[in-house]
Structure formats: C-alpha cells, structure tokens
Design an enzyme around this catalytic site. Sequence first.
Site, PDB file in Angstrom:
ATOM      1  CB  THR A   1      -0.870  -0.011   1.273  1.00  0.00           C
ATOM      2  OG1 THR A   1      -1.860  -1.012   1.121  1.00  0.00           O
ATOM      3  CG2 THR A   1      -1.539   1.318   1.561  1.00  0.00           C
TER       4      THR A   1
ATOM      5  CB  THR B   1       0.875   0.597   5.136  1.00  0.00           C
ATOM      6  OG1 THR B   1       0.804  -0.643   4.411  1.00  0.00           O
ATOM      7  CG2 THR B   1       2.201   0.651   5.896  1.00  0.00           C
TER       8      THR B   1
ATOM      9  CG  ASP C   1      -6.294   0.700   6.499  1.00  0.00           C
ATOM     10  OD1 ASP C   1      -6.126  -0.334   5.830  1.00  0.00           O
ATOM     11  OD2 ASP C   1      -5.415   1.570   6.622  1.00  0.00           O
TER      12      ASP C   1
ATOM     13  N   GLY D   1      -5.749  -3.768   7.523  1.00  0.00           N
ATOM     14  CA  GLY D   1      -6.803  -2.755   7.598  1.00  0.00           C
ATOM     15  C   GLY D   1      -7.704  -2.921   8.809  1.00  0.00           C
TER      16      GLY D   1
ATOM     17  NE  ARG E   1     -10.006  -5.887   4.181  1.00  0.00           N
ATOM     18  CZ  ARG E   1      -8.862  -5.210   4.077  1.00  0.00           C
ATOM     19  NH1 ARG E   1      -8.462  -4.740   2.920  1.00  0.00           N
ATOM     20  NH2 ARG E   1      -8.141  -4.999   5.145  1.00  0.00           N
TER      21      ARG E   1
HETATM   22  N1  ASP Z   1      -4.053  -1.432   4.728  1.00  0.00           N
HETATM   23  C1  ASP Z   1      -4.324  -2.181   3.524  1.00  0.00           C
HETATM   24  C2  ASP Z   1      -5.622  -2.902   3.687  1.00  0.00           C
HETATM   25  O1  ASP Z   1      -5.829  -3.562   4.683  1.00  0.00           O
HETATM   26  C3  ASP Z   1      -3.263  -3.164   3.162  1.00  0.00           C
HETATM   27  C4  ASP Z   1      -1.841  -2.709   3.331  1.00  0.00           C
HETATM   28  O2  ASP Z   1      -1.586  -1.628   3.835  1.00  0.00           O
HETATM   29  O3  ASP Z   1      -0.936  -3.471   2.940  1.00  0.00           O
HETATM   30  O4  ASP Z   1      -6.426  -2.863   2.784  1.00  0.00           O
END
Ligand code: ASP
Length: 281
Positions: free
Chosen positions: A155, A204, A186, A207, A183
């Site tokens: 992310t 990151t 975050d 989420g 889904r």
């Molecule tokens: N935060 C992101 C999510 O859960 C994934 C990530 O940051 O790698 O969608």
Amino acid sequence: MNKIIIHGGFFSESDQSKEVKIAKQNSLKETAKLAFDYLENHTALETVSYAVSLLENDELYNAGTGSQIQSDGVIRMSASLMDGDSQKFSGVINIENIKNPIFVAQNLMSVEDRVLGGVGAKKYATESGFKDYSTETPQRRKEYLSKVESLRKGTVGCVALDQNGKLAAATSTGGKGFEIPGRISDSATVAGNFANEFCAVSCTGVGEDIVSNATATKIVTRVSDGFKIEEAFRKTFTELAKIDGFAGAIAIDSKGNIFHQDSFPTMVFASFDGENFEVFD
Ligand code: ASP
C-alpha cells in the site's frame, strides 16, 4: 518549511528478493525527491496526490498498477486524500479499472458527496473523464493463481507539509489480497488516512487492525491535544500492540517534525526535507 514522507507498505523478507528491496529503496528515494521538487510550486494537498500517483504507477507496489487481486479474481482499489487545512476528506472505495484512484479522490475533494464506493465510484470516474484501464500485472495474476498469500505488500501513502504550513495526507491500496469482495480497506477511512492543521498521517498494514485502533485519527488527535509526535505514536502503537495489531504509519506535524513507526520493522518508507534523505534499511 517543505517536508515529505512517503511509504510503500511493508517489505516481506520471506517472499521478496534482495533485488526487489533495492528497487523499492531506489524508487522511494526518487519519488520522495520528485515530490519534494513538486512541493516547491504546489500545495501539500496537490503534492500528496502527485506522489501517490507516481507510486500507483509503479508495479512494485500494491496500489494502482500492480494492485492485488481479490478472492473472486477481480481487482478493487481504494484511495483517499485529506486536506489538513480545510479538514476535508475525500476517497474512493473498491473502484475497478482506473489507472489512478488517487486522482478520482482528488476530483471528489470539490464535490459535495466526497466518498464514493464500487460501481458508483466507477460511474462517477467515467463521467468525469477517467478512462478504463486495467491495473492487473502478470506478477499479481501469477500470485493469485498460485494462491500466494501476499499480505503486507505495498500500500502507498504520502504526507506533506508545504511552505504555507499546510499539511495533507494521501493513501492508496489494492487491499490485502484474496479478500471477500465487498471488504472495506482502512486506506479510504479516517483510521488509515487523517490530517488537520496540527498533524497528518498515512497508515499501512492490516486494515482491520488499523480501523480497530483508529490509528491515524488517534495520532492526529493526540498531537492536536499537545502530545509530541513521538509520544502520540508511542501511545497509539502501545494500544495497537494490545490488540496484537499489525500496522505502520508515517506523519509530519505542523512544526515540521517527520516521524514513522511500525509494529513490525519492515515498513518501506523514505523522507526528504531538502537536505537529508531517510530511507528504510
Ligand atoms: N491497509 C491495507 C488494507 O488492509 C493493506 C496494506 O496496507 O498493505 O487494505
């Protein structure tokens, strides 16, 4: 007092090569420098969108081109933008086939309905002139077909402080991979991306953990209430540890202090203040 910090999610030693690590270090350093140059003539708000679009265009990261594929074989992306000055938040949730979700979020900043999801977000983007674009890469399809659990990969986010003392944050993701369609990440919520006049944060990680801990919002609120930025992070990450949460965050406060922390020391990030680079090791 121009300042920039960007992240590219988490680097996982177990499933990525040394070459990928070096490529990420180089690309983050270059993007931080490009964003810093851009900040010379643009606001923090414009700059965070620009920096995140560069990272979305880079296949190394799980955002825009190179986004992870969901359990039904479809890519759905989420991105958000927050202006610390006006405290306006805009975003898209689970949008499909758009090259730069962050630019759709940027477009929505001046619209009354500032957060759009799914088909409505795509319809709005198409009507606003965004072209259809497949963000799938052969690498992600290969991972999907071999069911490689690729959590914690990439992310992207950016936080900037501009010469007028304004802060902004932007975050973009392809999600966690193999998720149930529908889904919500975050990254397009105030738990993952939040800013006001005192502090701006992009997160990151998992989420669900970031939302459960209200991570970005808590850090910003604590700085607003007088905590030093490092104290705000310490308390928020202690609370995250209590729920066994997995996350990382980057931030800048209105005094120009740059800070980052992660619950697991493999977040990839780079910062630049015009003189010094700090890049993850
Ligand atoms: N935060 C992101 C999510 O859960 C994934 C990530 O940051 O790698 O969608």
